[in-house]
Write an enzyme that holds these catalytic residues in place. Structure first.
Site, PDB file in Angstrom:
ATOM      1  N   TRP A  48      -4.432   2.595  12.319  1.00 39.91           N
ATOM      2  CA  TRP A  48      -5.434   1.963  11.459  1.00 39.91           C
ATOM      3  C   TRP A  48      -6.757   1.920  12.235  1.00 39.91           C
ATOM      4  CZ3 TRP A  48      -6.699  -3.768  11.093  1.00 39.91           C
ATOM      5  CH2 TRP A  48      -7.446  -4.051   9.945  1.00 39.91           C
ATOM      6  N   ASP A  65       2.161  -4.906  14.862  1.00 36.54           N
ATOM      7  CA  ASP A  65       1.314  -5.220  13.711  1.00 36.54           C
ATOM      8  C   ASP A  65       2.183  -5.016  12.469  1.00 36.54           C
ATOM      9  OD1 ASP A  65      -0.544  -5.427  11.713  1.00 36.54           O
ATOM     10  OD2 ASP A  65      -1.839  -3.798  12.418  1.00 36.54           O
ATOM     11  N   ALA A 115       2.035  -5.592   8.607  1.00 36.57           N
ATOM     12  CA  ALA A 115       1.125  -5.948   7.510  1.00 36.57           C
ATOM     13  C   ALA A 115       1.704  -5.602   6.147  1.00 36.57           C
ATOM     14  CB  ALA A 115      -0.215  -5.243   7.704  1.00 36.57           C
ATOM     15  N   LYS A 136      -0.801  -8.245   1.654  1.00 40.06           N
ATOM     16  CA  LYS A 136      -0.149  -7.291   0.761  1.00 40.06           C
ATOM     17  C   LYS A 136       1.098  -7.873   0.115  1.00 40.06           C
ATOM     18  CE  LYS A 136      -2.963  -4.496   3.124  1.00 40.06           C
ATOM     19  NZ  LYS A 136      -3.728  -4.825   4.329  1.00 40.06           N
TER      20      LYS A 136
HETATM   21  C1  LMR Z   1      -6.263  -0.333   4.685  1.00 39.48           C
HETATM   22  O1  LMR Z   1      -5.847   0.240   5.683  1.00 39.48           O
HETATM   23  O2  LMR Z   1      -6.781   0.287   3.726  1.00 39.48           O
HETATM   24  C2  LMR Z   1      -6.122  -1.833   4.570  1.00 39.48           C
HETATM   25  O3  LMR Z   1      -5.498  -2.342   5.695  1.00 39.48           O
HETATM   26  C3  LMR Z   1      -7.394  -2.497   4.255  1.00 39.48           C
HETATM   27  C4  LMR Z   1      -8.376  -2.532   5.365  1.00 39.48           C
HETATM   28  O4  LMR Z   1      -8.887  -3.614   5.642  1.00 39.48           O
HETATM   29  O5  LMR Z   1      -8.672  -1.481   5.962  1.00 39.48           O
END
Ligand code: LMR
Length: 394
Positions: A127, A208, A210, A243
């Site tokens: 991410w 992590d 999520a 989520k």
């Molecule tokens: C994403 O990866 O799209 C989500 O986790 C939202 C974000 O804040 O980036």
């Protein structure tokens, strides 16, 4: 002073959100930001969340501050949901945070305080906000291979070869489930190997999580995290309720630090409280209170779990549908990985040019690395996407 500021690079996920909004085409398709959407393209408030909020409005008689760590009942409920009985509660320090990002930030700050020289290892890819925050904090980071572009699965041999270079005291960031951005996940056997390896090296796992409940189920999605927690003497976890409870804008997260023993808890927990105080003082309460009510009330919990399961199964069926559509149109099984991936995302393996072509020709918005949000699809748009993928030559 302000004239000294430089324009900061735009977050590519948030920039794409804006580009989609600005596109006047009415048949455009948003597969960008990781927000769940139903078949009508709407992100609903979950039934149990609405019910808990109604109850809260009626019964809440004060808005006075809670504790710096948030409400202990929230931490207990979340710890149980994520860790089950994997670790004794008296080893786990918790702090409520503004969303999962807040939890990641606090965990990183804790690492920086305790071990400023430690390198934080990130999956390649990960991410984008992970490296962004680490860079902002001026910490050391390194990457381990994770995704095999050819198979669109985990490159486990590459991952382990890279993790062979970690030093004692380094921190390894892993996605608990539903890897973002690839959708490719470790098996339980992989988790065991990684866990044993980190222990042998004296490195610390940082998980992590999520998307618990979006992959194989609420417990199954936490199985890797629990395995590691059972096996590790120290571990950090950043969790998000955005989520699985659909409360994105309420900013509801939790950071957990597992210590070797109960004697280490007061200082660890005190450090989390201190970090909350320095950064924003008291964490937000509304979302955390709603989550606590749901997790602790058998009826609300059952309804929430049923709706979460509908969401999960809906995404799985979209995956199967897209994979089948691509099987027919490509006359091959090379897109079957979409049905094998789990969670909200899959990385298609398209080039940036192909991603751009799909946006320009078909109004399909995905992240530049070809990550698609499966929940952005429906029965009407799946054939459109499948044809666009073929036309772009992916
Ligand atoms: C994403 O990866 O799209 C989500 O986790 C939202 C974000 O804040 O980036």
């Amino acid at each position: 002073m302000l004239e000294m500021l430089k324009a900061q690079p735009a977050d590519k996920i948030l920039a794409l959100m804006q580009a989609f909004r600005d596109d006047p085409r009415t048949d455009k398709i948003d597969l960008g930001v990781g927000v769940y959407k139903n078949a009508e393209g709407h992100t609903p408030v979950m039934r149990a969340v609405k019910a808990a909020e109604r109850r809260l409005v009626e019964t809440q008689d004060t808005k006075a501050y809670t504790g710096l760590l948030g409400d202990p009942a929230y931490s207990d409920a979340m710890r149980e949901m994520i860790l089950g009985d994997a670790v004794a509660a008296d080893r786990v320090s918790c702090a409520a945070t503004p969303g999962g990002t807040g939890a990641i930030r606090q965990a990183l700050e804790l690492i920086k305080m305790a071990a400023p020289e430690a390198t934080v290892w990130l999956s390649a890819p990960t991410w984008p906000n992970h490296p962004s925050i680490i860079k902002y904090l001026g910490m050391k980071m390194a990457e381990y291979r994770y995704f095999d572009d050819a198979t669109r699965d985990v490159d486990f041999a590459g991952m382990m070869a890279d993790l062979d270079r970690i030093a004692e005291g380094d921190v390894v960031l892993l996605h608990g489930c539903c890897h973002n951005p690839t959708g490719a996940n470790l098996t339980l056997e992989h988790w065991q190997v990684v866990s044993d390896h980190l222990n042998a090296k004296g490195a610390i796992p940082f998980i992590d999580i999520a998307y618990q409940g979006f992959g194989d189920g609420l417990d199954a999605d936490a199985a890797g995290t629990r395995l590691m927690a059972r096996n590790a003497s120290q571990m950090l976890i950043a969790a998000s309720c955005s989520k699985n409870f659909g409360i994105y804008r309420e900013r509801t997260g939790l950071v957990m630090a597992i210590a070797d023993n109960a004697a280490m808890k007061p200082v660890t927990q005190g450090t989390l409280a201190y970090l909350n105080r320095q950064n924003y003082s008291f964490p937000p309460d509304h979302g955390a209170r709603v989550v606590t009510m749901i997790l602790n009330d058998p009826e609300l919990r059952a309804d929430w779990m049923a709706e979460l399961e509908e969401v999960r199964l809906g995404m799985l069926s979209l995956r199967k549908h897209l994979a089948e559509e691509l099987r027919q149109r490509s006359n091959s099984d090379r897109f079957d990985f979409i049905a094998d991936h789990r969670g909200m995302f899959s990385r298609l393996g398209a080039t940036p040019e192909q991603v751009e072509k799909m946006r320009a020709d078909d109004g399909i918005y995905m992240i530049g690395d070809s990550r698609i949000n499966i929940a952005g699809l429906n029965a009407r748009t799946i054939p459109v996407l499948a044809q666009a993928i073929i036309d772009a030559g992916v």
